[in-house]
Design an enzyme around this catalytic site. Structure first.
Site, mmCIF file in Angstrom:
data_model
loop_
_atom_site.group_PDB
_atom_site.id
_atom_site.type_symbol
_atom_site.label_atom_id
_atom_site.label_comp_id
_atom_site.label_asym_id
_atom_site.label_seq_id
_atom_site.Cartn_x
_atom_site.Cartn_y
_atom_site.Cartn_z
ATOM 1 N N GLU A 108 0.973 -1.023 -0.256
ATOM 2 C CA GLU A 108 -0.136 -0.026 0.055
ATOM 3 C C GLU A 108 0.796 1.051 0.002
ATOM 4 O OE1 GLU A 108 -2.920 0.271 3.434
ATOM 5 O OE2 GLU A 108 -3.783 2.276 2.655
ATOM 6 N N ARG A 130 4.884 -13.148 9.860
ATOM 7 C CA ARG A 130 5.551 -11.990 9.518
ATOM 8 C C ARG A 130 6.884 -11.961 10.178
ATOM 9 N NH1 ARG A 130 1.966 -7.740 9.369
ATOM 10 N NH2 ARG A 130 3.494 -6.129 10.165
ATOM 11 N N LYS A 179 4.024 0.195 9.497
ATOM 12 C CA LYS A 179 4.104 1.608 8.956
ATOM 13 C C LYS A 179 3.465 2.603 9.700
ATOM 14 C CE LYS A 179 3.043 -0.141 4.865
ATOM 15 N NZ LYS A 179 2.305 0.048 3.281
HETATM 16 P P1 ATP Z 1 2.254 -2.149 7.971
HETATM 17 O O1 ATP Z 1 1.561 -3.192 9.069
HETATM 18 O O2 ATP Z 1 3.697 -1.859 8.309
HETATM 19 O O3 ATP Z 1 1.361 -1.290 7.665
HETATM 20 P P2 ATP Z 1 1.075 -3.862 5.710
HETATM 21 O O4 ATP Z 1 1.012 -5.042 5.595
HETATM 22 O O5 ATP Z 1 0.001 -2.904 5.992
HETATM 23 O O6 ATP Z 1 2.274 -3.368 6.671
HETATM 24 P P3 ATP Z 1 1.415 -3.572 2.728
HETATM 25 O O7 ATP Z 1 1.969 -2.374 2.138
HETATM 26 O O8 ATP Z 1 0.004 -3.783 2.979
HETATM 27 O O9 ATP Z 1 1.803 -3.214 4.238
HETATM 28 O O10 ATP Z 1 2.261 -4.673 2.869
HETATM 29 C C1 ATP Z 1 2.617 -5.170 1.440
HETATM 30 C C2 ATP Z 1 2.947 -6.851 1.836
HETATM 31 O O11 ATP Z 1 4.203 -6.924 2.558
HETATM 32 C C3 ATP Z 1 1.830 -7.639 2.196
HETATM 33 O O12 ATP Z 1 1.838 -8.657 1.329
HETATM 34 C C4 ATP Z 1 2.304 -7.911 3.757
HETATM 35 O O13 ATP Z 1 1.707 -8.924 3.952
HETATM 36 C C5 ATP Z 1 3.795 -7.806 3.557
HETATM 37 N N1 ATP Z 1 4.137 -7.549 5.098
HETATM 38 C C6 ATP Z 1 4.235 -6.270 5.485
HETATM 39 N N2 ATP Z 1 4.801 -6.329 6.942
HETATM 40 C C7 ATP Z 1 5.389 -7.776 6.808
HETATM 41 C C8 ATP Z 1 6.174 -8.400 7.851
HETATM 42 N N3 ATP Z 1 6.558 -7.887 8.824
HETATM 43 N N4 ATP Z 1 6.776 -9.486 7.433
HETATM 44 C C9 ATP Z 1 6.651 -10.041 6.319
HETATM 45 N N5 ATP Z 1 5.798 -9.556 5.361
HETATM 46 C C10 ATP Z 1 5.143 -8.483 5.592
HETATM 47 MG MG MG Z 2 -1.633 -3.720 4.404
#
Ligand code: ATP
Ligand code: MG
Length: 564
Positions: free
Chosen positions: A47, A274, A284
């Protein structure tokens, strides 16, 4: 030859040779059952609401490594359904980070490019009686949700006439309704044990400018609805996400069924754990707080666990990829030690970083029996890990700087560096002995007066040059050294799991940045942005982008200073 780095790289080789991870086993199983390898496609779906962080690294490496392994395309998909928090600036930063890591995506996609298709499908869901407009407030809807052990209650609008829902949905699209007035909900099952199946919201009214679609949309689709359908549109075969999405899988499949019959590949969602890293936050939302509240200097502050921050800190793509490989892919939640990340960068830089000398906290040495005017040249190994690189010349002179902590007026027990009457070897140069001190009126040491053994020059093949003394220290020539600003970082958080006990903002290490003025070899002044060095005995450093001053960021120390 020092064999340590080879040993380190053997560890990574071993990791690379490990059998297939569980995701690869799933894919292999699909192929064994007749799924065609040519139909494999993966995606990384960020995102664009912030910079990528070390957690994303795991997901990036997982997807792009699968692409490499199966020779399959990987899409970069921006999940841009939440315009209030998203921006083009983040799209650009994300693309830049992935390229820097060395990965190439196939298609650059945006969920917002599918808004028309998603809207049409939503309309078809209403027609199939699989969705309805609910005109209750969000509070009423929440109150009816129930709990995992208590069934939800149906909205009084659940039986609303299809035609009326269609009309309202169109009006919402056209901007005739304020946000919060109506939502489009899927009609699934208000008593499902999976709360996500209790008529989830598909669309909400939001009169917000979108960084790509501008003012066109007044309704925006929700993540769950968008994600799986975007996978289908792109013909992604395996949609990999983190474990918290496991309960969403049922909904993911329901949505695909709802728009059936499907053509081509039916995507499937699978979940992995994760990445959690000690002393680090990988959210984020929380990282954005650090930026907004000026606790750090931006998303790419070298203390941030973002890819851009790590890059500024001096991390290399190789080290980060080795880290991801070592962490592996599993279904088990755990916390990885931050020292593993440091181990990976140290292992890489030990191999590739040229050696140099810098004195971070200088004290002056005057060699009183040194008589060569203008000093002399000394041969210095460029990188002892790679003898083929040979040596370069550095200047030695009557006055040099050494590290203040390498001299003790009254040496404590076990101190083997410089003290009055004791000898120490200057790296690649001579053995010196301290004979006296010059102090100012307050008693602060201004200079240490030394004598040197003129026959002890390293590599000169005299008996004196082979003489063993207990310590070897680094130094720079005082006559031609240059000043450099050195940024030394400590962890951003004082506790290993920030946010677990108290709010993470109460656990910030207030001393995470220390700025020093060092004396460095003139050789380092010729370096360019992002060039990396090992400052002998001090650590690994990277030249910053600052054009006005000579400035280096400390990447990591030479050994694990966190080990107890
Ligand atoms: P955040 O919680 O930091 O906002 P998010 O999942 O909302 O992370 P996205 O931009 O939606 O952020 O994530 C893009 C991809 O990265 C998704 O497929 C998500 O599952 C993966 N991802 C995000 N954080 C992690 C993590 N800590 N470990 C592994 N994969 C991750
Ligand atoms: Mg997300």
């Amino acid at each position: 030859m020092n064999t340590v780095p080879n040993l380190l790289f053997n560890i990574f080789d071993k990791v690379k040779k490990k059998g297939p991870n569980f995701i690869e086993q799933i894919i292999d199983g699909d192929i064994a059952r007749g799924f065609e390898n040519k139909d494999l496609r993966f995606r990384f779906p960020p995102e664009p609401n912030g910079h990528l962080h070390i957690g994303h690294l795991k997901a990036i490496c997982l997807n792009f490594n699968l692409g490499e392994k199966y020779n399959s395309p990987v899409n970069l998909r921006f999940d841009d359904t939440n315009p209030e928090k998203e921006a083009k600036e983040y799209v650009d930063a994300i693309k830049n980070d992935i390229k820097w890591l060395g990965f190439e995506w196939d298609k650059e996609c945006y969920a917002s490019d599918y808004f028309d298709q998603l809207y049409d499908w939503a309309t078809s869901l209403i027609k199939k009686d699989l969705a309805y407009i609910d005109s209750q407030s969000s509070e009423e809807i929440a109150a009816q949700k129930g709990t995992p052990t208590k069934e939800g209650q149906a909205s009084r609008f659940r039986t609303r006439d299809k035609e009326e829902s269609l009309k309202l949905f169109k009006e919402m699209f056209e901007g005739h309704h304020d946000s919060g007035k109506h939502v489009l909900r899927a009609k699934i099952n208000m008593s499902s044990p999976n709360m996500l199946m209790r008529d989830p919201v598909l669309y909400r009214v939001m009169n917000v400018h979108h960084h790509r679609t501008g003012g066109k949309w007044k309704v925006y689709p929700m993540y769950d609805w968008t994600h799986g359908e975007s996978d289908y549109i792109e013909q992604v075969s395996h949609s990999l996400c983190t474990l918290e999405f496991e309960p969403h899988r049922e909904l993911y499949d329901w949505f695909l069924d709802a728009i059936s019959p499907l053509q081509g590949v039916r995507p499937k969602q699978r979940e992995f754990s994760r990445l959690n890293l000690s002393y680090t936050i990988t959210s984020k939302r929380k990282l954005a707080k650090l930026v907004e509240e000026n606790i750090v200097e931006g998303w790419d502050d070298p203390r941030m666990p973002t890819i851009s921050g790590l890059r500024k800190r001096g991390y290399t793509p190789e080290a980060l990829k080795n880290f991801a490989l070592t962490v592996g892919v599993s279904k088990r939640e755990n916390v990885i030690e931050a020292s593993l990340l440091e181990f990976c960068i140290r292992a890489h830089l030990n191999q590739v970083a040229p050696r140099a000398m810098a004195v971070i906290d200088p004290i002056k040495i005057k060699i009183i029996n040194y008589v060569k005017d203008g000093g002399e040249k000394i041969n210095f190994d460029i990188n002892p890990q790679d003898k083929t690189l040979g040596t370069r010349e550095i200047n030695f002179s009557k006055e040099i700087y050494i590290e203040r902590e390498d001299f003790q007026e009254e040496p404590e027990e076990g101190f083997f560096r410089l003290s009055i009457g004791e000898e120490v070897r200057l790296k690649n140069a001579y053995i010196i002995k301290a004979v006296d001190l010059v102090a100012d009126e307050k008693g602060n040491i201004k200079e240490v007066l030394c004598e040197y053994d003129s026959k002890s020059k390293s590599g000169s093949n005299t008996p004196e040059s082979n003489r063993k003394v207990k310590g070897t220290i680094h130094w720079v020539s005082a006559t031609d050294s240059v000043k450099a600003k050195i940024n030394i970082y400590d962890r951003l958080f004082k506790v290993s799991e920030p946010g677990k006990e108290k709010g993470f903002k109460n656990e910030i290490n207030q001393n995470s940045l220390e700025i020093k003025e060092a004396f460095v070899e003139p050789y380092l002044a010729e370096s360019i942005e992002a060039q990396q060095f090992q400052f002998q005995r001090v650590g690994y450093f990277v030249r910053t982008a600052n054009k006005k001053t000579l400035e280096f960021n400390k990447t990591v120390g030479l050994r694990d200073s966190w080990k107890k």
